[in-house]
Design a protein around this motif. Structure first.
Motif, PDB file in Angstrom:
ATOM      1  N   TYR A  65       0.822  -1.225   0.000  1.00  0.00           N
ATOM      2  CA  TYR A  65       0.000   0.000   0.000  1.00  0.00           C
ATOM      3  C   TYR A  65       0.854   1.273   0.000  1.00  0.00           C
ATOM      4  O   TYR A  65       0.457   2.297   0.540  1.00  0.00           O
ATOM      5  N   ASP A  66       2.074   1.208  -0.530  1.00  0.00           N
ATOM      6  CA  ASP A  66       3.004   2.351  -0.561  1.00  0.00           C
ATOM      7  C   ASP A  66       3.507   2.739   0.828  1.00  0.00           C
ATOM      8  O   ASP A  66       3.895   3.883   1.052  1.00  0.00           O
ATOM      9  N   ILE A  67       3.512   1.806   1.787  1.00  0.00           N
ATOM     10  CA  ILE A  67       3.833   2.123   3.180  1.00  0.00           C
ATOM     11  C   ILE A  67       5.067   1.363   3.659  1.00  0.00           C
ATOM     12  O   ILE A  67       5.226   0.177   3.373  1.00  0.00           O
ATOM     13  N   ALA A  68       5.907   2.062   4.428  1.00  0.00           N
ATOM     14  CA  ALA A  68       7.010   1.426   5.167  1.00  0.00           C
ATOM     15  C   ALA A  68       6.917   1.895   6.612  1.00  0.00           C
ATOM     16  O   ALA A  68       6.560   3.048   6.880  1.00  0.00           O
ATOM     17  N   MET A  69       7.244   0.969   7.536  1.00  0.00           N
ATOM     18  CA  MET A  69       7.223   1.299   8.964  1.00  0.00           C
ATOM     19  C   MET A  69       8.542   0.910   9.630  1.00  0.00           C
ATOM     20  O   MET A  69       8.598  -0.009  10.450  1.00  0.00           O
ATOM     21  N   PRO A  70       9.622   1.607   9.268  1.00  0.00           N
ATOM     22  CA  PRO A  70      10.901   1.315   9.921  1.00  0.00           C
ATOM     23  C   PRO A  70      10.824   1.662  11.405  1.00  0.00           C
ATOM     24  O   PRO A  70      10.077   2.554  11.799  1.00  0.00           O
ATOM     25  N   HIS A  71      11.588   0.928  12.205  1.00  0.00           N
ATOM     26  CA  HIS A  71      11.558   1.203  13.634  1.00  0.00           C
ATOM     27  C   HIS A  71      12.868   0.801  14.299  1.00  0.00           C
ATOM     28  O   HIS A  71      13.604  -0.035  13.792  1.00  0.00           O
ATOM     29  N   GLY A  72      13.114   1.459  15.421  1.00  0.00           N
ATOM     30  CA  GLY A  72      14.310   1.157  16.187  1.00  0.00           C
ATOM     31  C   GLY A  72      14.047   1.321  17.667  1.00  0.00           C
ATOM     32  O   GLY A  72      13.287   2.193  18.086  1.00  0.00           O
ATOM     33  N   LYS A  73      14.686   0.443  18.440  1.00  0.00           N
ATOM     34  CA  LYS A  73      14.570   0.485  19.900  1.00  0.00           C
ATOM     35  C   LYS A  73      15.986   0.609  20.443  1.00  0.00           C
ATOM     36  O   LYS A  73      16.796  -0.315  20.311  1.00  0.00           O
ATOM     37  N   THR A  74      16.282   1.772  21.027  1.00  0.00           N
ATOM     38  CA  THR A  74      17.636   2.043  21.492  1.00  0.00           C
ATOM     39  C   THR A  74      17.626   3.118  22.583  1.00  0.00           C
ATOM     40  O   THR A  74      16.692   3.924  22.656  1.00  0.00           O
ATOM     41  N   ASP A  75      18.674   3.127  23.387  1.00  0.00           N
ATOM     42  CA  ASP A  75      18.822   4.156  24.424  1.00  0.00           C
ATOM     43  C   ASP A  75      18.991   5.556  23.825  1.00  0.00           C
ATOM     44  O   ASP A  75      18.861   6.550  24.530  1.00  0.00           O
TER      45      ASP A  75
END
Length: 156
Positions: A65-75
Motif C-alpha cells: 500500500y506504498d507504506i514502510a514502517m521502519p523502527h528502532g529500539k535504542t537508548d
C-alpha cells in the motif's frame, strides 16, 4: 540536579513531513532521525539510524500500500515517537525488494521502554492503515495539522 524533561507527545507536527523530494531509504531515514534529534526526541541520531538499519537488514519494513514502517529500539531515543514522511513520488524501499513506498512511518522507542511499546505502536498503526479512506487522506491532505489530527486518532 536532575535535568527536567520537557513533556512530548508520541506524534508531533515537528515530525510530520509532506511531499518530500527524497527518493532513497537512507536519505529518508537520515532526514527523519536528524530532525528527531534536533527537536529533542533522540539524543544520538547515528545510534538510532544504525538500530533502524539493522532492523531493515533483518526484514524490510515495507508492508504494501506504498507504506514502510521502519523502527528502532535504542537508548538513543529520549522519548518514544512516530514520525510521518510522505514523498511526492513512490520510490523503491530496498534494492532486494521491489516494494514501492510513499508513506513512511518511523517509530522510535527507548530501549528500556515498558514491554513491547514499539510493537503496540506498529499494531495500532497497521490496523488504521488497513482503512482505505484513512490511507487516501494521508496521500492527499496538504495541511500538516490535519495529518496530525488524523494520526492522533490512533489509540496508542
Amino acid at each position: 540536579m536532575e535535568k527536567i524533561q520537557e513533556s512530548k507527545t508520541v506524534i508531533s507536527t515537528d515530525l510530520i513531513f509532506l511531499d518530500s523530494e527524497l527518493k532513497q531509504q537512507a536519505e529518508v531515514l537520515s532526514f527523519i532521525i536528524e530532525t528527531a534529534e534536533f527537536v529533542g526526541y533522540v539524543a544520538e541520531a547515528d545510534e538510532l539510524y544504525e538500530a533502524v538499519k539493522r532492523r531493515e537488514e533483518e526484514i524490510p519494513t515495507a508492508i504494501g500500500y506504498d507504506i514502510a514502517m521502519p523502527h528502532g529500539k535504542t537508548d538513543a531515543v529520549v522519548h518514544p515517537f512516530i514520525a510521518f514522511l510522505r514523498t511526492k513520488e513512490p520510490f523503491q524501499w530496498t534494492t532486494k525488494n521491489e516494494e514501492m513506498v510513499r508513506l513512511v512511518f518511523l517509530i522510535g522507542v527507548p530501549k528500556n521502554s515498558e514491554g513491547k511499546l514499539h510493537l503496540k505502536f506498529i499494531s495500532q498503526l497497521s490496523k488504521k492503515l488497513l482503512d482505505t479512506e484513512f490511507r487516501a487522506k494521508l496521500l492527499i491532505e496538504t495541511d500538516k495539522n490535519k495529518i496530525f489530527e488524523q494520526l492522533s486518532s490512533i489509540s496508542i
